[in-house]
Design a protein around this motif. Sequence first.
Motif, PDB file in Angstrom:
ATOM      1  N   GLU A 163       0.819  -1.219   0.000  1.00  0.00           N
ATOM      2  CA  GLU A 163       0.000   0.000   0.000  1.00  0.00           C
ATOM      3  C   GLU A 163       0.849   1.263   0.000  1.00  0.00           C
ATOM      4  OE1 GLU A 163      -3.235  -0.113  -0.306  1.00  0.00           O
ATOM      5  OE2 GLU A 163      -3.462  -2.272  -0.107  1.00  0.00           O
ATOM      6  N   ASP A 164       2.032   1.178   0.611  1.00  0.00           N
ATOM      7  CA  ASP A 164       2.895   2.361   0.686  1.00  0.00           C
ATOM      8  C   ASP A 164       4.350   1.928   0.510  1.00  0.00           C
ATOM      9  OD1 ASP A 164       4.271   4.688   1.197  1.00  0.00           O
ATOM     10  OD2 ASP A 164       3.331   5.082   3.147  1.00  0.00           O
ATOM     11  N   ARG A 165       4.856   2.073  -0.719  1.00  0.00           N
ATOM     12  CA  ARG A 165       6.210   1.599  -1.041  1.00  0.00           C
ATOM     13  C   ARG A 165       7.300   2.447  -0.381  1.00  0.00           C
ATOM     14  NH1 ARG A 165       5.859  -2.000  -5.437  1.00  0.00           N
ATOM     15  NH2 ARG A 165       3.734  -2.817  -5.382  1.00  0.00           N
ATOM     16  N   SER A 166       6.942   3.600   0.182  1.00  0.00           N
ATOM     17  CA  SER A 166       7.952   4.472   0.781  1.00  0.00           C
ATOM     18  C   SER A 166       8.324   4.060   2.202  1.00  0.00           C
ATOM     19  CB  SER A 166       7.451   5.922   0.797  1.00  0.00           C
ATOM     20  OG  SER A 166       6.335   6.062   1.674  1.00  0.00           O
ATOM     21  N   LEU A 167       7.581   3.134   2.790  1.00  0.00           N
ATOM     22  CA  LEU A 167       7.852   2.715   4.166  1.00  0.00           C
ATOM     23  C   LEU A 167       9.203   2.010   4.275  1.00  0.00           C
ATOM     24  CD1 LEU A 167       4.355   1.332   5.237  1.00  0.00           C
ATOM     25  CD2 LEU A 167       5.414   3.493   5.933  1.00  0.00           C
ATOM     26  N   LYS A 168       9.881   2.224   5.385  1.00  0.00           N
ATOM     27  CA  LYS A 168      11.163   1.571   5.620  1.00  0.00           C
ATOM     28  C   LYS A 168      10.950   0.120   6.050  1.00  0.00           C
ATOM     29  CE  LYS A 168      13.694   5.757   6.934  1.00  0.00           C
ATOM     30  NZ  LYS A 168      14.505   6.416   8.010  1.00  0.00           N
ATOM     31  N   SER A 169      11.970  -0.687   5.844  1.00  0.00           N
ATOM     32  CA  SER A 169      11.891  -2.094   6.220  1.00  0.00           C
ATOM     33  C   SER A 169      11.861  -2.243   7.739  1.00  0.00           C
ATOM     34  CB  SER A 169      13.083  -2.868   5.649  1.00  0.00           C
ATOM     35  OG  SER A 169      13.064  -2.827   4.241  1.00  0.00           O
ATOM     36  N   GLU A 170      11.149  -3.272   8.200  1.00  0.00           N
ATOM     37  CA  GLU A 170      11.072  -3.574   9.625  1.00  0.00           C
ATOM     38  C   GLU A 170      11.583  -4.987   9.877  1.00  0.00           C
ATOM     39  OE1 GLU A 170       7.364  -2.633  11.689  1.00  0.00           O
ATOM     40  OE2 GLU A 170       6.730  -1.484   9.928  1.00  0.00           O
ATOM     41  N   HIS A 171      12.166  -5.177  11.042  1.00  0.00           N
ATOM     42  CA  HIS A 171      12.647  -6.499  11.440  1.00  0.00           C
ATOM     43  C   HIS A 171      12.130  -6.786  12.848  1.00  0.00           C
ATOM     44  CE1 HIS A 171      15.285  -6.541   7.950  1.00  0.00           C
ATOM     45  NE2 HIS A 171      15.615  -5.304   8.271  1.00  0.00           N
ATOM     46  N   ILE A 172      11.224  -7.720  12.941  1.00  0.00           N
ATOM     47  CA  ILE A 172      10.602  -8.066  14.215  1.00  0.00           C
ATOM     48  C   ILE A 172      11.280  -9.316  14.773  1.00  0.00           C
ATOM     49  CG2 ILE A 172       8.445  -8.769  15.326  1.00  0.00           C
ATOM     50  CD1 ILE A 172       6.986  -7.207  13.126  1.00  0.00           C
ATOM     51  N   VAL A 173      11.798  -9.211  15.974  1.00  0.00           N
ATOM     52  CA  VAL A 173      12.487 -10.343  16.612  1.00  0.00           C
ATOM     53  C   VAL A 173      11.736 -10.697  17.895  1.00  0.00           C
ATOM     54  CG1 VAL A 173      14.648 -11.232  17.564  1.00  0.00           C
ATOM     55  CG2 VAL A 173      14.695  -9.584  15.671  1.00  0.00           C
ATOM     56  N   LEU A 174      11.274 -11.935  17.981  1.00  0.00           N
ATOM     57  CA  LEU A 174      10.474 -12.397  19.104  1.00  0.00           C
ATOM     58  C   LEU A 174      11.312 -13.226  20.076  1.00  0.00           C
ATOM     59  CD1 LEU A 174       7.454 -13.600  16.955  1.00  0.00           C
ATOM     60  CD2 LEU A 174       7.726 -11.383  18.045  1.00  0.00           C
ATOM     61  N   GLU A 175      10.859 -13.292  21.308  1.00  0.00           N
ATOM     62  CA  GLU A 175      11.548 -14.063  22.323  1.00  0.00           C
ATOM     63  C   GLU A 175      11.120 -15.535  22.276  1.00  0.00           C
ATOM     64  OE1 GLU A 175      13.859 -13.060  25.026  1.00  0.00           O
ATOM     65  OE2 GLU A 175      14.117 -11.612  23.399  1.00  0.00           O
ATOM     66  N   PRO A 176      12.071 -16.476  22.314  1.00  0.00           N
ATOM     67  CA  PRO A 176      11.721 -17.901  22.365  1.00  0.00           C
ATOM     68  C   PRO A 176      11.285 -18.278  23.780  1.00  0.00           C
ATOM     69  CG  PRO A 176      14.084 -17.653  22.491  1.00  0.00           C
ATOM     70  CD  PRO A 176      13.532 -16.263  22.305  1.00  0.00           C
ATOM     71  N   LYS A 177      10.579 -19.386  23.900  1.00  0.00           N
ATOM     72  CA  LYS A 177      10.098 -19.829  25.210  1.00  0.00           C
ATOM     73  C   LYS A 177      10.239 -21.343  25.332  1.00  0.00           C
ATOM     74  CE  LYS A 177       5.936 -19.831  28.122  1.00  0.00           C
ATOM     75  NZ  LYS A 177       4.492 -19.449  28.179  1.00  0.00           N
ATOM     76  N   LEU A 178      10.841 -21.810  26.408  1.00  0.00           N
ATOM     77  CA  LEU A 178      11.002 -23.238  26.639  1.00  0.00           C
ATOM     78  C   LEU A 178       9.699 -23.825  27.170  1.00  0.00           C
ATOM     79  CD1 LEU A 178      12.934 -25.730  26.860  1.00  0.00           C
ATOM     80  CD2 LEU A 178      13.325 -25.021  29.241  1.00  0.00           C
ATOM     81  N   ILE A 179       9.215 -24.866  26.500  1.00  0.00           N
ATOM     82  CA  ILE A 179       8.017 -25.600  26.927  1.00  0.00           C
ATOM     83  C   ILE A 179       8.473 -26.988  27.385  1.00  0.00           C
ATOM     84  CG2 ILE A 179       5.740 -26.449  26.285  1.00  0.00           C
ATOM     85  CD1 ILE A 179       5.957 -23.418  26.153  1.00  0.00           C
ATOM     86  N   VAL A 180       8.357 -27.256  28.667  1.00  0.00           N
ATOM     87  CA  VAL A 180       8.837 -28.532  29.219  1.00  0.00           C
ATOM     88  C   VAL A 180       7.717 -29.570  29.209  1.00  0.00           C
ATOM     89  CG1 VAL A 180       9.797 -29.678  31.242  1.00  0.00           C
ATOM     90  CG2 VAL A 180      10.519 -27.339  30.684  1.00  0.00           C
ATOM     91  N   ARG A 181       8.022 -30.727  28.592  1.00  0.00           N
ATOM     92  CA  ARG A 181       7.055 -31.836  28.538  1.00  0.00           C
ATOM     93  C   ARG A 181       7.759 -33.148  28.899  1.00  0.00           C
ATOM     94  NH1 ARG A 181       5.371 -29.240  23.385  1.00  0.00           N
ATOM     95  NH2 ARG A 181       3.544 -27.934  23.797  1.00  0.00           N
ATOM     96  N   GLU A 182       7.207 -34.256  28.469  1.00  0.00           N
ATOM     97  CA  GLU A 182       7.650 -35.575  28.948  1.00  0.00           C
ATOM     98  C   GLU A 182       9.017 -36.021  28.421  1.00  0.00           C
ATOM     99  OE1 GLU A 182       3.118 -37.429  29.237  1.00  0.00           O
ATOM    100  OE2 GLU A 182       4.416 -37.928  27.546  1.00  0.00           O
ATOM    101  N   SER A 183       9.457 -35.503  27.286  1.00  0.00           N
ATOM    102  CA  SER A 183      10.688 -36.019  26.678  1.00  0.00           C
ATOM    103  C   SER A 183      11.952 -35.650  27.449  1.00  0.00           C
ATOM    104  CB  SER A 183      10.814 -35.542  25.230  1.00  0.00           C
ATOM    105  OG  SER A 183      11.001 -34.136  25.174  1.00  0.00           O
ATOM    106  N   THR A 184      11.811 -34.804  28.494  1.00  0.00           N
ATOM    107  CA  THR A 184      12.954 -34.513  29.369  1.00  0.00           C
ATOM    108  C   THR A 184      12.603 -34.823  30.803  1.00  0.00           C
ATOM    109  OG1 THR A 184      12.259 -32.193  29.493  1.00  0.00           O
ATOM    110  CG2 THR A 184      13.923 -32.776  27.860  1.00  0.00           C
TER     111      THR A 184
END
Length: 326
Positions: free
Chosen positions: A305-326
Amino acid sequence: MATIRDIAKKANVAVSTVSYVLNNRKKVKPETKERIMQVIEELNYQPRSVARSLKTKKTLTIGIMLPDICNLFFTETTRGIEDVANKYGYNVILCNTDKDSKKEKEYLNTLYSKDIDGIIFIGTCRNHHIIKNKQDTPIVFINSKVGDNICSVLVDDIKGGYTATKYLLERRKSEVTLLTGPLSRSSFFERMTGYLNALKSEGIEYNELLVHQCDVSFQGGYDIIRTIYDEGSGIKSIFAASDVIALGAVRALIEKGVRVPEDVSVVGYDDISIAGMFIPSLTTIHQPKYWMGEKAAELLIKRIEDRSLKSEHIVLEPKLIVREST
């Protein structure tokens, strides 16, 4: 075939109001919009896409390039893209490349020949020279960063790799075997970097014999574990840089008579839906896959919609999900 004038007449509104609704150009009262949409459905109106594209210079179509539709990470991410695209009136063309450079090239050429409005890559691109020559077409990458001038949606893979490895080291107090996809891909390279950082933090010397590259698939994880055991090596704990690799590895371990987690602990990466259904359920690093798809689609449409916009880089935080395999 119904026309915009037919819709306007039946909905008792101006032709311009119908046009605003169809092109999402101006705000129209909710009750008026709902009435127009109902008439559009009743008359089975099909917009003349060629004429519309000539007028707006848009085809309202975006392409999705993904390497393996069988991998649930890509499937769940694609759903997020599609839902946002549909919300904004865009159609989606899905291109499953099978990790094949030639197939990807053919898909890219086809998309560009259709004057695609934008492209989302889930993973990497094997034909950078093509997209480099088409810089007027907006592109967003998910799970890979290819440059400051191209938008990306990422998870902090270095932190994710560190978290998974550190957890195994603290739990088992023993060596950690790394099963990874191709290190030429930035996401896998960064997960390995996190793995190395965790070893260093615990004062453990890096052992290249514990790092194994394999195909990013259930079969890839299964085969590499069979190979390791056939060569007479043992494993104490595993960090698999993809859930599908981890699940294949667990299957191979069980077939070898190895108990999970009693004998070998396993941590995956992605938190695909089946990870929690598997027996044993898989401890993993969570990535918000659907949300990543949504955000990538929003970034892409904003740039369409607007080619003049600057590029963005979104970096998300990872999260450990503990289940039976450990």
